[in-house]
Write an enzyme that holds these catalytic residues in place. Structure first.
Site, PDB file in Angstrom:
ATOM      1  N   LYS A   1      -5.956  -1.661  -2.233  1.00 70.32           N
ATOM      2  CA  LYS A   1      -4.754  -1.066  -1.185  1.00 70.32           C
ATOM      3  C   LYS A   1      -5.858  -0.729  -0.269  1.00 70.32           C
ATOM      4  O   LYS A   1      -6.099  -0.707   1.436  1.00 70.32           O
ATOM      5  CB  LYS A   1      -4.251   0.130  -1.972  1.00 70.32           C
TER       6      LYS A   1
ATOM      7  N   VAL B   1       0.508  -1.006   0.079  1.00 68.34           N
ATOM      8  CA  VAL B   1      -0.020  -0.203   0.014  1.00 68.34           C
ATOM      9  C   VAL B   1       1.000   0.738   0.006  1.00 68.34           C
ATOM     10  O   VAL B   1       2.136   1.576   0.721  1.00 68.34           O
ATOM     11  CB  VAL B   1      -0.709  -0.205   1.247  1.00 68.34           C
TER      12      VAL B   1
END
Lengths: 449, 449
Positions: free
Chosen positions: A218, A145
């Site tokens: 994400k 992420v």
């Protein structure tokens, strides 16, 4: 200036045998990871307390940006997962299927696993984590992420005292590049997308980026660690940016807003909102001013209020930065002394450096100077000569004759970067000029690029 | 909505006895820490894997913002350091002398220590860390720099793969408040300082804040963990903001800069620059737009590039957020399973919540709507009535008659927050109007305060 990567340490403080890692995939992130581990080997082992050695690489083809030297290379990723010498398997091949098989195999063989694969974690994370717990190994995924921004660590550890209320992130650089260009240059979506593809920011098939699927992967991960819920990618609402028009970008601007492609997760009494879509944000918010391919995540907690984490969300070395941080985390977790897992000052106490702190006269900066001049044209020549004699270059100059007061005119200069001692010397000379009144005001200037 | 703080857990997953902490000092940060530990007890124990109990507080007087209930209170901080029941001593009394004695005593007695005291760490840290290593206990100090922003964790762990090139921070909220007001309202330094004192942002003796000493303490700590050097507060160059004039603030603005009071640390071949001073920064940098009492730290690493960490740098609960994160870190370090020190999804796997993910129709947002109207005055009344019938309030409206094309005039509305289902319903009704052409464009709006 920088110690060479493989420098031996004479005093033997890292005589413990190095931790051995295997890198699967030598593309952008894999290549970056190899290069960073090699270039910063000394710095990293001073932090981790042990050396880190890349014992094997699995790659189907060489990466021209990487000199793998004598590191053994195989075409078979599963060889790495079964290599008895290897402690940590780094999965950087991407995709769901083969990556899942590789990670399961590595766990099965008692290896710790590091991955940058958001799709894998968002879709198969619950299963993989359960297996890892069974086998007592770590799975780390900071790079999954927001690239180099340590936002998973921030939420999972740094904000652990909070009930998280909401988070919102610009977590796809391609999308943000497109929206930034549309706003700044009035270009259309299609036009910018083509450029992004030419620049290598966007894939030939841009669906994952522009339809928000990558961002939803994400966001799924961020929401889980924020709220303590299982990964539920299939329940994320996902809307792309393909239908955004420059007209709406401009109307938003006129109303005081910017349009960003955000992932938003919010806790409510009824449940968790989990949604990716174009969003108007007030233009004065910090996150509204995150432009180009950069990423940023805002996290709001009940104790801390709003926080923001900003940096490069993709790219060879920014993503490698997160992968290597995970390697250091795993190595630190293997320490025999859990209470000194993370050294107080980040580096092992016996390997602090004696690099000196410089006196301010030896520091370098650019400078803003304000001079009260009595007779501007004459003084300007003298000022210019004092600076030029000392090798100080002028970047910009502003004269405010309209602001003359008591026969004094302010002259404002910004210099290029130079050692402070030279500016001190120049200021002494400037203040001695007949045509200059009072002290010269000096404020340092930093570009902070 | 939120589980009550002391809620018993019926399934016994935290039957392990709670970790016991002692809080020394019940002022702003001490009070905040007690309140956060109590209010978020359930959430925190789901993350830490064990309950956390405040077993004793040392305070000379009660704090009206804190209900300590039946928690034992003593006036003697050293009693906490010697309390055999206590695992973790939290030092929140401030100052150098007594705080040092307290921390040394706690370490001597084998307690882990958490502190928010930047002066103590910057000046006595080297000594305290050596003692802590000898005794095998942790000293954690995330709250010492930038309040609730987990920037120590970011540098020490999250960027561990990098050679840090430089860092620069707005790390004193009082100073930043003063500079923000000077710029935005053209006020003088003295004028704003008086207001800051009245608001409680600045101490009666503001020397530590406005002369940069507080920032230098914090910068000293950041530089050590970034570069792997011992703490050297005495070598930091420190210049305050007391001599800044509104004239220079305005000239800087005219040149495209903002003036911020920065702590800057930079690695050079010759040594480390360590300096606190007013600094001109290009106005378009994110950090140049950090205003009021907020803090932000930029960190530039050779792999990750520039990153930024932003949030509240002081205050009751933001600082408590960092203290409690350190408590969770210590509790996690005490786990018997080092490989699962930090749970994959932040919360213990057996305590993930089944809070549902909401379908998008049940999510709440504000909305930007663009309607192509054929006959503006008539359509406006119909639009207003469709929205009002559904309880949707209009925040702003923009009509661009000048942009009429093919007899169509764009009408742009921004609504207040409302459930998405109502907007869906309204859009269906709007699109059915005779006077509306084509689809209504809908983009969500978030304030992100």
């Amino acid at each position: 200036m920088r110690p060479s990567a493989g420098r031996g340490r004479g005093n033997g403080e890292y005589s413990v045998k190095p931790v051995k890692v295997g890198i699967c995939g030598l593309g952008t992130v894999g290549g970056g990871t190899f290069n960073v581990l090699k270039r910063n080997a000394d710095e990293i082992s001073r932090r981790a307390g042990r050396g880190i050695e890349v014992a094997q690489i699995a790659a189907r083809r060489p990466n021209p940006k990487v000199d793998t030297g004598s590191t053994p290379i195989t075409a078979d990723i599963f060889e790495v997962a079964s290599n008895p010498d290897i402690d940590i398997v780094i999965e950087l091949i991407g995709g769901y299927t083969l990556a899942r098989d590789l990670v399961l195999k590595a766990i099965e063989n008692g290896k710790h696993v590091i991955t940058a694969n958001k799709a894998l974690i968002a879709v198969h994370g619950n299963e993989l984590f359960a297996k890892a717990r069974e086998k007592g190994v770590i799975i780390a995924f900071e790079a999954a992420v927001a690239g180099g921004i340590p936002v998973i660590k921030a939420i999972r550890e740094g904000l652990a005292g909070n009930q998280i209320n909401w988070l919102a992130g610009i977590i796809n650089g391609t999308g943000n590049f497109i929206l930034s260009e549309m706003r700044e240059k009035g270009r259309t979506f299609e036009d910018v997308l083509q450029e992004a593809q030419a620049l290598g920011y966007a894939e030939a098939d841009p669906t994952f980026d522009v339809e928000g699927i990558d961002a939803a992967h994400k966001l799924t991960i961020l929401a889980s660690i924020a709220f303590g819920i299982p990964l539920q990618f299939d329940k994320a609402y996902t809307e792309g940016i393909t239908r955004l028009t420059t007209a709406d970008v401009n109307y938003a601007e006129a109303l005081g807003y910017r349009i960003k492609h955000l992932g938003v997760a919010r806790r409510t009494a009824a449940g968790i909102e989990l949604r990716v879509h174009p969003t108007l944000i007030p233009a004065d918010r910090l996150i509204a001013n995150v432009n180009g391919v950069m990423n940023a995540v805002m996290v709001n907690g009940d104790a801390v209020g709003s926080t923001l984490y900003y940096g490069a969300g993709a790219g060879m070395e920014p993503t490698a930065s997160a992968v290597v941080a995970d390697v250091v985390d795993v190595v630190r977790a293997l320490t025999t002394d859990p209470h000194n897992r993370v050294p107080h000052l980040a580096f092992q106490p016996d390997s602090l450096s004696d690099h000196p702190i410089l006196p301010i006269a030896e520091c370098e900066s650019a400078y803003y100077l304000r001079i009260q001049a009595k007779d501007l044209p004459g003084v300007l020549a003298q000022v210019a000569s004092i600076l030029s004699d000392r090798g100080i270059n002028i970047e910009s100059i502003m004269q405010k004759e309209a602001e003359e007061q008591d026969g004094l005119v302010p002259m404002i200069l910004v210099t290029h970067r130079v050692q402070e001692a030279r500016i001190d010397d120049a200021i002494t000379a400037l203040e001695a000029l007949e045509g200059v009144s009072g002290d010269v005001v000096r404020i340092r200037v930093e570009q902070l690029n």
